[in-house]
Scaffold this active site. Structure first.
Site, mmCIF file in Angstrom:
data_model
loop_
_atom_site.group_PDB
_atom_site.id
_atom_site.type_symbol
_atom_site.label_atom_id
_atom_site.label_comp_id
_atom_site.label_asym_id
_atom_site.label_seq_id
_atom_site.Cartn_x
_atom_site.Cartn_y
_atom_site.Cartn_z
ATOM 1 N N LYS A 1 0.821 -1.213 0.000
ATOM 2 C CA LYS A 1 0.000 0.000 0.000
ATOM 3 C C LYS A 1 0.863 1.274 0.000
ATOM 4 O O LYS A 1 2.054 1.228 0.331
ATOM 5 C CB LYS A 1 -0.940 -0.031 1.206
ATOM 6 C CG LYS A 1 -1.957 -1.185 1.172
ATOM 7 C CD LYS A 1 -2.917 -1.043 2.347
ATOM 8 C CE LYS A 1 -3.968 -2.132 2.346
ATOM 9 N NZ LYS A 1 -4.938 -1.931 3.447
ATOM 10 N N TYR B 1 -12.439 -1.975 -4.300
ATOM 11 C CA TYR B 1 -12.952 -2.182 -2.940
ATOM 12 C C TYR B 1 -14.485 -2.137 -2.887
ATOM 13 O O TYR B 1 -15.058 -1.813 -1.840
ATOM 14 C CB TYR B 1 -12.364 -1.138 -1.994
ATOM 15 C CG TYR B 1 -10.989 -1.493 -1.431
ATOM 16 C CD1 TYR B 1 -10.773 -2.691 -0.754
ATOM 17 C CD2 TYR B 1 -9.912 -0.619 -1.550
ATOM 18 C CE1 TYR B 1 -9.538 -3.017 -0.223
ATOM 19 C CE2 TYR B 1 -8.662 -0.931 -1.018
ATOM 20 C CZ TYR B 1 -8.486 -2.131 -0.358
ATOM 21 O OH TYR B 1 -7.259 -2.451 0.179
ATOM 22 N N ASN C 1 -2.240 -0.126 6.938
ATOM 23 C CA ASN C 1 -1.657 -1.373 7.444
ATOM 24 C C ASN C 1 -0.710 -2.045 6.454
ATOM 25 O O ASN C 1 -0.473 -3.244 6.516
ATOM 26 C CB ASN C 1 -2.765 -2.321 7.944
ATOM 27 C CG ASN C 1 -3.781 -2.651 6.878
ATOM 28 O OD1 ASN C 1 -3.632 -2.265 5.724
ATOM 29 N ND2 ASN C 1 -4.812 -3.390 7.257
ATOM 30 N N HIS D 1 -2.070 -5.537 1.487
ATOM 31 C CA HIS D 1 -3.356 -6.196 1.257
ATOM 32 C C HIS D 1 -3.074 -7.572 0.662
ATOM 33 O O HIS D 1 -2.160 -7.724 -0.147
ATOM 34 C CB HIS D 1 -4.205 -5.394 0.256
ATOM 35 C CG HIS D 1 -5.334 -6.184 -0.328
ATOM 36 N ND1 HIS D 1 -6.547 -6.335 0.325
ATOM 37 C CD2 HIS D 1 -5.420 -6.925 -1.470
ATOM 38 C CE1 HIS D 1 -7.326 -7.125 -0.407
ATOM 39 N NE2 HIS D 1 -6.667 -7.492 -1.505
ATOM 40 N N GLU E 1 -9.112 -10.394 -8.182
ATOM 41 C CA GLU E 1 -8.177 -9.287 -7.949
ATOM 42 C C GLU E 1 -6.991 -9.344 -8.911
ATOM 43 O O GLU E 1 -6.516 -8.309 -9.390
ATOM 44 C CB GLU E 1 -7.711 -9.300 -6.482
ATOM 45 C CG GLU E 1 -8.867 -8.981 -5.531
ATOM 46 C CD GLU E 1 -8.489 -8.971 -4.061
ATOM 47 O OE1 GLU E 1 -9.243 -8.396 -3.271
ATOM 48 O OE2 GLU E 1 -7.431 -9.551 -3.695
HETATM 49 P P1 GDP Z 1 -8.064 -7.333 5.128
HETATM 50 O O1 GDP Z 1 -8.672 -8.367 4.215
HETATM 51 O O2 GDP Z 1 -7.299 -7.944 6.273
HETATM 52 O O3 GDP Z 1 -7.262 -6.277 4.399
HETATM 53 O O4 GDP Z 1 -9.265 -6.555 5.821
HETATM 54 P P2 GDP Z 1 -10.694 -6.107 5.252
HETATM 55 O O5 GDP Z 1 -10.961 -6.701 3.889
HETATM 56 O O6 GDP Z 1 -11.692 -6.354 6.327
HETATM 57 O O7 GDP Z 1 -10.548 -4.535 5.085
HETATM 58 C C1 GDP Z 1 -9.909 -3.962 3.976
HETATM 59 C C2 GDP Z 1 -9.087 -2.802 4.450
HETATM 60 O O8 GDP Z 1 -9.939 -1.798 4.990
HETATM 61 C C3 GDP Z 1 -8.102 -3.122 5.592
HETATM 62 O O9 GDP Z 1 -6.881 -3.648 5.156
HETATM 63 C C4 GDP Z 1 -7.921 -1.763 6.209
HETATM 64 O O10 GDP Z 1 -6.970 -0.991 5.483
HETATM 65 C C5 GDP Z 1 -9.283 -1.129 6.051
HETATM 66 N N1 GDP Z 1 -10.080 -1.287 7.271
HETATM 67 C C6 GDP Z 1 -10.588 -2.436 7.797
HETATM 68 N N2 GDP Z 1 -11.268 -2.200 8.926
HETATM 69 C C7 GDP Z 1 -11.203 -0.865 9.142
HETATM 70 C C8 GDP Z 1 -11.737 0.003 10.137
HETATM 71 O O11 GDP Z 1 -12.394 -0.412 11.088
HETATM 72 N N3 GDP Z 1 -11.444 1.337 10.000
HETATM 73 C C9 GDP Z 1 -10.731 1.811 8.963
HETATM 74 N N4 GDP Z 1 -10.508 3.122 8.900
HETATM 75 N N5 GDP Z 1 -10.210 1.036 8.010
HETATM 76 C C10 GDP Z 1 -10.445 -0.285 8.076
#
Ligand code: GDP
Length: 138
Positions: free
Chosen positions: A9, A49, A112, A115, A126
């Site tokens: 990222k 997304y 973070n 991805h 993807e």
């Molecule tokens: P991943 O599959 O582990 O990347 O997690 P998800 O698919 O649930 O979420 C996608 C991305 O959205 C994550 O990598 C974070 O960058 C972001 N994200 C997830 N949960 C949160 C949240 O509670 N708050 C915010 N601001 N960003 C989030």
């Protein structure tokens, strides 16, 4: 061999830790079979997304992912999807496992560092979003 999709990222590229992440992926045993750098437009990011469009953090997610260049990759290995997710660690760096990419290089749950696809079906969607067949080593 299974394939998964990886994205380094913007915060990781801007903080100059993309090389360390790539080394960690290779040393972990995952093979990089495609890789390129690009910057997503807001439209492209919303499309990528789309599954998160109803989430409260959607706008922040789109702003973060378009804030600078990303490095997108196709990784190959036995059980590559789960293997890469375990290397990445939990989504929140604060609770991610010691030694995981998000623990080492993540700044916050929004930023973070990496991805990775959540299942093999998502991985193929993807991968197809970013790469054509000529760009992927067989
Ligand atoms: P991943 O599959 O582990 O990347 O997690 P998800 O698919 O649930 O979420 C996608 C991305 O959205 C994550 O990598 C974070 O960058 C972001 N994200 C997830 N949960 C949160 C949240 O509670 N708050 C915010 N601001 N960003 C989030």
């Amino acid at each position: 061999m299974e394939r998964t999709f990886s994205m380094i990222k913007p915060e990781a590229v801007i903080n100059k830790v993309s090389g360390k992440i790539i080394t960690a992926i290779e040393e972990h045993g995952l093979k990089i079979i495609a890789q390129k750098m690009l910057q997503l437009s807001k439209e492209q990011a919303c499309c990528f997304y789309a599954a998160h469009r109803d989430k409260a953090f959607f706008n922040e997610l789109i702003n973060n992912i378009t804030a600078g260049p990303v490095i997108v990759q196709v990784l190959s290995g036995d059980n590559a999807v789960e293997d890469y997710r375990s290397l990445m660690g939990a989504a929140n760096p604060a609770s991610a496992e010691e030694g995981s990419l998000r623990k080492l290089y993540g700044i916050s749950i929004e930023k973070n560092a990496v991805h990775g696809s959540d299942c093999a079906q998502t991985a193929e969607r993807e991968i197809a979003f970013f790469f054509n067949q000529l760009e992927i080593m067989s």
